[in-house]
Structures are given as structure tokens and as C-alpha cells.
Design an enzyme around this catalytic site. Structure first.
Site, PDB file in Angstrom:
ATOM      1  N   LYS A 186      25.990  23.059  29.130  1.00 15.33           N
ATOM      2  CA  LYS A 186      27.235  23.742  29.736  1.00 15.33           C
ATOM      3  C   LYS A 186      28.004  22.670  29.901  1.00 15.33           C
ATOM      4  CE  LYS A 186      28.932  26.554  33.507  1.00 15.33           C
ATOM      5  NZ  LYS A 186      28.381  27.293  34.561  1.00 15.33           N
ATOM      6  N   SER A 212      35.131  33.413  28.750  1.00 13.55           N
ATOM      7  CA  SER A 212      36.126  33.922  29.207  1.00 13.55           C
ATOM      8  C   SER A 212      37.628  33.701  28.524  1.00 13.55           C
ATOM      9  CB  SER A 212      36.474  33.852  30.689  1.00 13.55           C
ATOM     10  OG  SER A 212      36.693  32.650  31.065  1.00 13.55           O
ATOM     11  N   LYS A 269      27.268  26.931  25.841  1.00 14.90           N
ATOM     12  CA  LYS A 269      28.417  27.335  26.382  1.00 14.90           C
ATOM     13  C   LYS A 269      29.399  26.493  26.845  1.00 14.90           C
ATOM     14  CE  LYS A 269      29.707  29.403  31.017  1.00 14.90           C
ATOM     15  NZ  LYS A 269      29.435  29.703  32.142  1.00 14.90           N
TER      16      LYS A 269
HETATM   17  C1  PBG Z   1      28.982  29.850  37.145  1.00 13.49           C
HETATM   18  C2  PBG Z   1      29.403  30.556  35.931  1.00 13.49           C
HETATM   19  C3  PBG Z   1      30.781  30.191  35.337  1.00 13.49           C
HETATM   20  C4  PBG Z   1      30.824  30.833  34.021  1.00 13.49           C
HETATM   21  C5  PBG Z   1      29.650  31.436  33.905  1.00 13.49           C
HETATM   22  N1  PBG Z   1      28.805  31.201  35.018  1.00 13.49           N
HETATM   23  C6  PBG Z   1      32.053  29.365  35.834  1.00 13.49           C
HETATM   24  C7  PBG Z   1      31.995  27.834  35.770  1.00 13.49           C
HETATM   25  O1  PBG Z   1      30.914  27.309  35.646  1.00 13.49           O
HETATM   26  O2  PBG Z   1      32.899  27.584  36.270  1.00 13.49           O
HETATM   27  C8  PBG Z   1      32.126  31.102  32.914  1.00 13.49           C
HETATM   28  C9  PBG Z   1      31.924  32.236  32.196  1.00 13.49           C
HETATM   29  C10 PBG Z   1      33.016  32.361  31.358  1.00 13.49           C
HETATM   30  O3  PBG Z   1      34.066  31.546  31.649  1.00 13.49           O
HETATM   31  O4  PBG Z   1      33.073  33.528  30.807  1.00 13.49           O
HETATM   32  N2  PBG Z   1      28.213  30.713  37.888  1.00 13.49           N
END
Ligand code: PBG
Length: 327
Positions: A195, A274, A248
Site C-alpha cells: 500500500k 477513490s 493499492k
Molecule cells: C485505510 C484505508 C484507506 C483506503 C482504504 N483503506 C485510506 C488511507 O490509507 O488513507 C483508501 C481507499 C481509497 O482511496 O479508495 N483504512
């Protein structure tokens, strides 16, 4: 001059269909839903047109629509009424995610519920673990027990898959042991171990009301410049017993999806995040691109890179496109 005639295999739709290498199926999709604890809300997220914060009492309608379209995987993100320093709302048995999971499993037992195991939506500072007061950084080892509790409570509520997204070192090993000790030996872990600290999560933080109130997530999420670091994360998570691996974001990281695919035999998941959704939607709403064609091309690119599954806010739209039979 003798040369290759590649166009022979492109001569008609039937011919192109016959030699097509990559397909997208409804079974590949996981649909994220934002569930808000307050009642009677269905509020569109301004930066994510078509995606809503939905109250528990209105969730059934949304689940029915998704289920009837053919979606068999959902992921819930919670917006709790109360937040605190250690994210208690994430691991209480009557937390918003636990309630949403119970509801979904009681109405649709064959709908797979994937639980995002993290604290950031539940902490008042918005970080994914607890804060060390001296360093103002997330304390890795103090966060792990809370994440274990979160995973167990999610499994107890009926979650089919645990997907830890917190990026603490050792989270797969610790959560695996915690789940096993609690009797959930058959619940798989879909690790978000690869991630990146990405600006593509911007709209999600509005949607889930989970932006960090200070600092950023760079001390625990990965540097977008790095590729070998992804191999290190993958290696650890495999050793620690993860069953599936998420990369991700997805579209700017297709090279990493391919790397993971080539270096492991477990299922690979692309998280189409997103910001990727928002950019496509914005251009489509302006009439600048053909939304359906662009979305499907993006999805196919993730599958072609090696993803077996895709977590995407476009899931319902994709089912409608697939129903038309053109793909
Ligand atoms: C953390 C989480 C995030 C996303 C999914 N799980 C946010 C982050 O790490 O700031 C982001 C997913 C997206 O942007 O669609 N719980």
C-alpha cells in the site's frame, strides 16, 4: 518484402473475440460501501459522484441493488458517531462495521463480506494506529493488539475475509495468530501489504471522514518511488501467512501488480482507489471521455497486469455494462 500479417486476427468481431486474452467477470468485483452510524442518511460524496455515505437503516436497499446486479463481494467502511485516541469503535461488537456485516450476512449469506481492518476511521487523530506521545508517530507494536481485536470482532460479526490495511509491521502474523486462537482458522487474510502513501486516497478521506489531523502516513505506507520495497512487503506477508495480496492504488501501479503476479501463486487483488474513480467520473461528467469504454479499459488493464480481483467503486456500473454482453 516478407512481413507478419498481425491484422489477420483482427479482421472481424468474431475473430477478435476468439483470440481475446483477458476477461472481466462479475465474480472478480468487490464493491466498497461507506456506512454511517447516524440514521436516515444517504449523502452523496461530493468528490465521488454516484457513491454515498449510507445509514445502516438504508443499507439493505443498497445491498439488494448490488446483489441483484450480480455483485458477490462487498467491503464496508465505517463512519462512527464517536472517535477516540485508540479507535475503540473499530473493535466493539456493536460497532458500525460489525452491525453492517451482520445485516449483510443475514440477508445475503452468499455475499462475501471483506472487512477492512484498520483504525483510521475510528481514531480522533485519523491515523491507522495509536500515537506515541513522545515521537508523535504511530506506535507499531502498541497498535497490533488493537488490530487483532478489530479483526476478531469483524470475524465474529460474520466477515468472510479479513483485509488489514493499517500497514503496521507484523500485522499479518499477529492477526493470523489472533484469528486462529479465537477459532477462525478458516477465515483468510487478504493483505493490503503493498500500500503506497498515495494522494489518490484523497476523496476516500472525505468519504470516510478519516484524514489524519496532523502529519501524513509516510512512516507506515510505502514510497511511490519504490519497487523492491514491494517485494520485501510481499515476502514478509507470504511468510506471515497471507492468503491474498492487494496492490493499492492500481492504475499508477500496474507494474507492481505484474511483479506480484510473477512472484507469487496466491490471488492478487487490485484496489482501484477513490482518486482513480473521481478522475474518471469528473472527465465523464464533463463529457470529455466515454465513461463506459474508459472504465472497462481500465478494468481490463488491471486484469491484464495480473490482478485476479478488483476492488472498485465502479462495481455496479460494470455489472450493468457486462449485462449488455458487449465485453
Ligand atoms: C485505510 C484505508 C484507506 C483506503 C482504504 N483503506 C485510506 C488511507 O490509507 O488513507 C483508501 C481507499 C481509497 O482511496 O479508495 N483504512
Amino acid at each position: 518484402m516478407k512481413f507478419d500479417r498481425h491484422r489477420r486476427l483482427r479482421s472481424s468481431q468474431a475473430m477478435r473475440n476468439m483470440v481475446k486474452e483477458t476477461y472481466l467477470h462479475k465474480e472478480d468485483l468487490i464493491y466498497p460501501i461507506f456506512v454511517i452510524e447516524k440514521d436516515d442518511i444517504k449523502k452523496e460524496i461530493s468528490s465521488m459522484p454516484g457513491i454515498y455515505q449510507i445509514s445502516l437503516n438504508l443499507l439493505e436497499e443498497e445491498l439488494k441493488e448490488a446483489y441483484d446486479l450480480g455483485i458477490r463481494g462487498v467491503m464496508f467502511f465505517g463512519i462512527p458517531n464517536e472517535k477516540d485516541a485508540c479507535g475503540t469503535g473499530a473493535f466493539i461488537d456493536d460497532g458500525i462495521i460489525q452491525k453492517a456485516t451482520k445485516l449483510a450476512k443475514s440477508k445475503y449469506p452468499d455475499l462475501l463480506v471483506v472487512a477492512d481492518t484498520c483504525l483510521c476511521e475510528y481514531t480522533d487523530h485519523g491515523h491507522c494506529g495509536v500515537i506515541d506521545e513522545e515521537t508523535k508517530d504511530v506506535d507499531n507494536d502498541k497498535s497490533l493488539p488493537l488490530l487483532i481485536k478489530t479483526a476478531i470482532s469483524q470475524a465474529r460479526a460474520g466477515a468472510d475475509i479479513i483485509a488489514p490495511s493499517n500497514m503496521m509491521d507484523g500485522f499479518v502474523a499477529e492477526i493470523r495468530e489472533g484469528l486462529d486462537d479465537a477459532g477462525f482458522i478458516n477465515i483468510p487474510i487478504m493483505s493490503y501489504g503493498i500500500k503506497y502513501a498515495s494522494s489518490f486516497y484523497g476523496p476516500f478521506r472525505e468519504a470516510a471522514e478519516g484524514a489524519p489531523s496532523f502529519g501524513d502516513r509516510k512512516t507506515y505506507q510505502m514510497d511511490p518511488s519504490n519497487r523492491l520495497e514491494a517485494f520485501r512487503e510481499l515476502e514478509s506477508d507470504l511468510n506471515e501467512g497471507c492468503d491474498m495480496m492487494i496492490v493499492k492504488p492500481a492504475l499508477s501501479y500496474l507494474d507492481i501488480i505484474r511483479d506480484v503476479r510473477n512472484n507469487t501463486n496466491i490471488p492478487v487483488v487490485a484496489y482501484n482507489v477513490s482518486g482513480e474513480y473521481s478522475m474518471t467520473k469528473a472527465a465523464a461528467l464533463n463529457g470529455w471521455i466515454d465513461e463506459e469504454k474508459i472504465v472497462m479499459e481500465q478494468m481490463i488493464s488491471m486484469k491484464r497486469a495480473g490482478a485476479d480481483m478488483i476492488i472498485t467503486y465502479f462495481s455496479k456500473d460494470i455489472c450493468r455494462y457486462l449485462d449488455k454482453g458487449a465485453y
